[in-house]
Scaffold this motif. Structure first.
Motif, PDB file in Angstrom:
ATOM      1  N   THR A 131     -12.151  34.712  28.857  1.00 49.61           N
ATOM      2  CA  THR A 131     -11.531  34.908  27.546  1.00 49.61           C
ATOM      3  C   THR A 131     -10.334  35.841  27.703  1.00 49.61           C
ATOM      4  O   THR A 131     -10.433  36.903  28.328  1.00 49.61           O
ATOM      5  CB  THR A 131     -12.530  35.513  26.553  1.00 49.61           C
ATOM      6  N   ALA A 132      -9.207  35.430  27.122  1.00 46.98           N
ATOM      7  CA  ALA A 132      -7.985  36.243  27.155  1.00 46.98           C
ATOM      8  C   ALA A 132      -7.679  36.731  25.746  1.00 46.98           C
ATOM      9  O   ALA A 132      -7.754  35.964  24.781  1.00 46.98           O
ATOM     10  CB  ALA A 132      -6.824  35.427  27.689  1.00 46.98           C
ATOM     11  N   ARG A 133      -7.327  38.001  25.635  1.00 42.01           N
ATOM     12  CA  ARG A 133      -6.954  38.595  24.336  1.00 42.01           C
ATOM     13  C   ARG A 133      -5.728  39.481  24.520  1.00 42.01           C
ATOM     14  O   ARG A 133      -5.509  40.040  25.595  1.00 42.01           O
ATOM     15  CB  ARG A 133      -8.092  39.456  23.784  1.00 42.01           C
ATOM     16  N   GLY A 134      -4.975  39.619  23.443  1.00 41.37           N
ATOM     17  CA  GLY A 134      -3.839  40.528  23.507  1.00 41.37           C
ATOM     18  C   GLY A 134      -2.802  40.238  22.445  1.00 41.37           C
ATOM     19  O   GLY A 134      -3.028  39.451  21.521  1.00 41.37           O
ATOM     20  N   HIS A 135      -1.665  40.921  22.608  1.00 46.65           N
ATOM     21  CA  HIS A 135      -0.563  40.768  21.666  1.00 46.65           C
ATOM     22  C   HIS A 135       0.709  40.443  22.436  1.00 46.65           C
ATOM     23  O   HIS A 135       0.856  40.802  23.613  1.00 46.65           O
ATOM     24  CB  HIS A 135      -0.360  42.050  20.844  1.00 46.65           C
ATOM     25  N   LEU A 136       1.626  39.775  21.738  1.00 48.85           N
ATOM     26  CA  LEU A 136       2.911  39.424  22.322  1.00 48.85           C
ATOM     27  C   LEU A 136       4.026  39.740  21.330  1.00 48.85           C
ATOM     28  O   LEU A 136       3.869  39.513  20.123  1.00 48.85           O
ATOM     29  CB  LEU A 136       2.954  37.932  22.685  1.00 48.85           C
ATOM     30  N   GLU A 137       5.126  40.253  21.856  1.00 52.00           N
ATOM     31  CA  GLU A 137       6.315  40.502  21.041  1.00 52.00           C
ATOM     32  C   GLU A 137       7.317  39.372  21.251  1.00 52.00           C
ATOM     33  O   GLU A 137       7.619  39.015  22.393  1.00 52.00           O
ATOM     34  CB  GLU A 137       6.962  41.830  21.439  1.00 52.00           C
ATOM     35  N   LEU A 138       7.837  38.827  20.163  1.00 45.25           N
ATOM     36  CA  LEU A 138       8.877  37.814  20.212  1.00 45.25           C
ATOM     37  C   LEU A 138      10.171  38.448  19.704  1.00 45.25           C
ATOM     38  O   LEU A 138      10.210  38.963  18.582  1.00 45.25           O
ATOM     39  CB  LEU A 138       8.515  36.600  19.360  1.00 45.25           C
ATOM     40  N   THR A 139      11.203  38.430  20.519  1.00 37.30           N
ATOM     41  CA  THR A 139      12.461  39.089  20.156  1.00 37.30           C
ATOM     42  C   THR A 139      13.647  38.177  20.466  1.00 37.30           C
ATOM     43  O   THR A 139      13.522  37.204  21.215  1.00 37.30           O
ATOM     44  CB  THR A 139      12.631  40.414  20.923  1.00 37.30           C
ATOM     45  N   GLY A 140      14.811  38.537  19.887  1.00 35.69           N
ATOM     46  CA  GLY A 140      16.033  37.793  20.170  1.00 35.69           C
ATOM     47  C   GLY A 140      15.949  36.327  19.813  1.00 35.69           C
ATOM     48  O   GLY A 140      16.527  35.484  20.505  1.00 35.69           O
ATOM     49  N   CYS A 141      15.251  35.993  18.730  1.00 38.91           N
ATOM     50  CA  CYS A 141      15.048  34.586  18.368  1.00 38.91           C
ATOM     51  C   CYS A 141      16.345  33.948  17.875  1.00 38.91           C
ATOM     52  O   CYS A 141      17.101  34.553  17.106  1.00 38.91           O
ATOM     53  CB  CYS A 141      13.974  34.469  17.294  1.00 38.91           C
ATOM     54  N   THR A 142      16.586  32.719  18.320  1.00 39.95           N
ATOM     55  CA  THR A 142      17.723  31.925  17.851  1.00 39.95           C
ATOM     56  C   THR A 142      17.230  30.537  17.460  1.00 39.95           C
ATOM     57  O   THR A 142      16.180  30.090  17.934  1.00 39.95           O
ATOM     58  CB  THR A 142      18.801  31.789  18.943  1.00 39.95           C
ATOM     59  N   SER A 143      17.992  29.878  16.591  1.00 36.72           N
ATOM     60  CA  SER A 143      17.607  28.547  16.104  1.00 36.72           C
ATOM     61  C   SER A 143      18.669  27.532  16.514  1.00 36.72           C
ATOM     62  O   SER A 143      19.669  27.356  15.810  1.00 36.72           O
ATOM     63  CB  SER A 143      17.451  28.568  14.578  1.00 36.72           C
TER      64      SER A 143
END
Length: 207
Positions: A84-96
């Protein structure tokens, strides 16, 4: 009356009566010109273009927060086992790239997934991630629920399976998600001591 002249007239009439009538040729419709016949000299004939691939709605840099790597329970080891894997991730610099989600600039994801994993591979991955999105001012702009699913064997970077799936609810609904997480350095000792945590960074795309 001259007898020779009468004989000549009669002979001419007989030859006219014996001549067969000229056959009438059937009317033929000319063939319809092909599109190529309308081609402008010196310019190639236009062919229908193939369907364009689906554009990416959103692309972001992704990383584990400083001092908060993804954790595995039990430890990932040399032989495959259920982890089992758990954790958090940050998403930055998003472009569309396709312009449909320009208002989404960053995000925060909570991840939980189960997989048949080892130091070098992962498969049968099932899990869920919830991403909270933020705009340019840092104000929350809604969430996306990601259904994590990867059935095929993934080698070299097994943690990439945590970023594979589809958005099942919220922002970017229906978009296919894929990405990768690369550790900052080679993970040593996984085969002998096991791996309980994984820091890393990479890219994630939606669409």
């Amino acid at each position: 009356m001259n007898v020779a002249w009468i004989v000549a007239v009669v002979a001419g009439a007989g030859s006219l009566a014996a001549a067969p009538a000229q056959a009438t040729s059937p009317i033929r419709t000319p063939p319809r010109p092909s599109p190529a016949s309308f081609q402008v000299p010196g310019r190639p004939f236009a062919q229908p273009s193939p369907a364009a691939p689906q554009a990416t709605a959103l692309a972001c840099a992704v990383s584990t927060p400083s001092g908060r790597p993804l954790v595995f329970s039990p430890r990932v080891g040399l032989t495959p086992r259920r982890v089992t894997a758990r954790g958090h991730l940050e998403l930055t610099g998003c472009t569309s790239p396709d312009g449909s989600a320009t208002f989404l600039r960053s995000g925060w994801a909570s991840v939980r997934a189960d997989a048949q994993a080892s130091c070098a591979s992962a498969r049968q991955v099932r899990g869920r991630a919830v991403i909270t999105w933020f705009g340019v001012t840092g104000r929350p702009l809604g969430t996306s629920t990601l259904r994590i699913r990867a059935d095929r064997l993934v080698a070299q970077q097994p943690a990439d399976t945590l970023l594979t799936g589809d958005v099942s609810a919220g922002r970017l609904l229906g978009k296919h998600v894929r990405g990768g997480i690369t550790p900052p350095a080679a993970i040593l000792g996984c085969a002998t001591q096991g791996m309980a945590a994984l820091p890393g960074h990479g890219r994630i795309t939606f669409g």
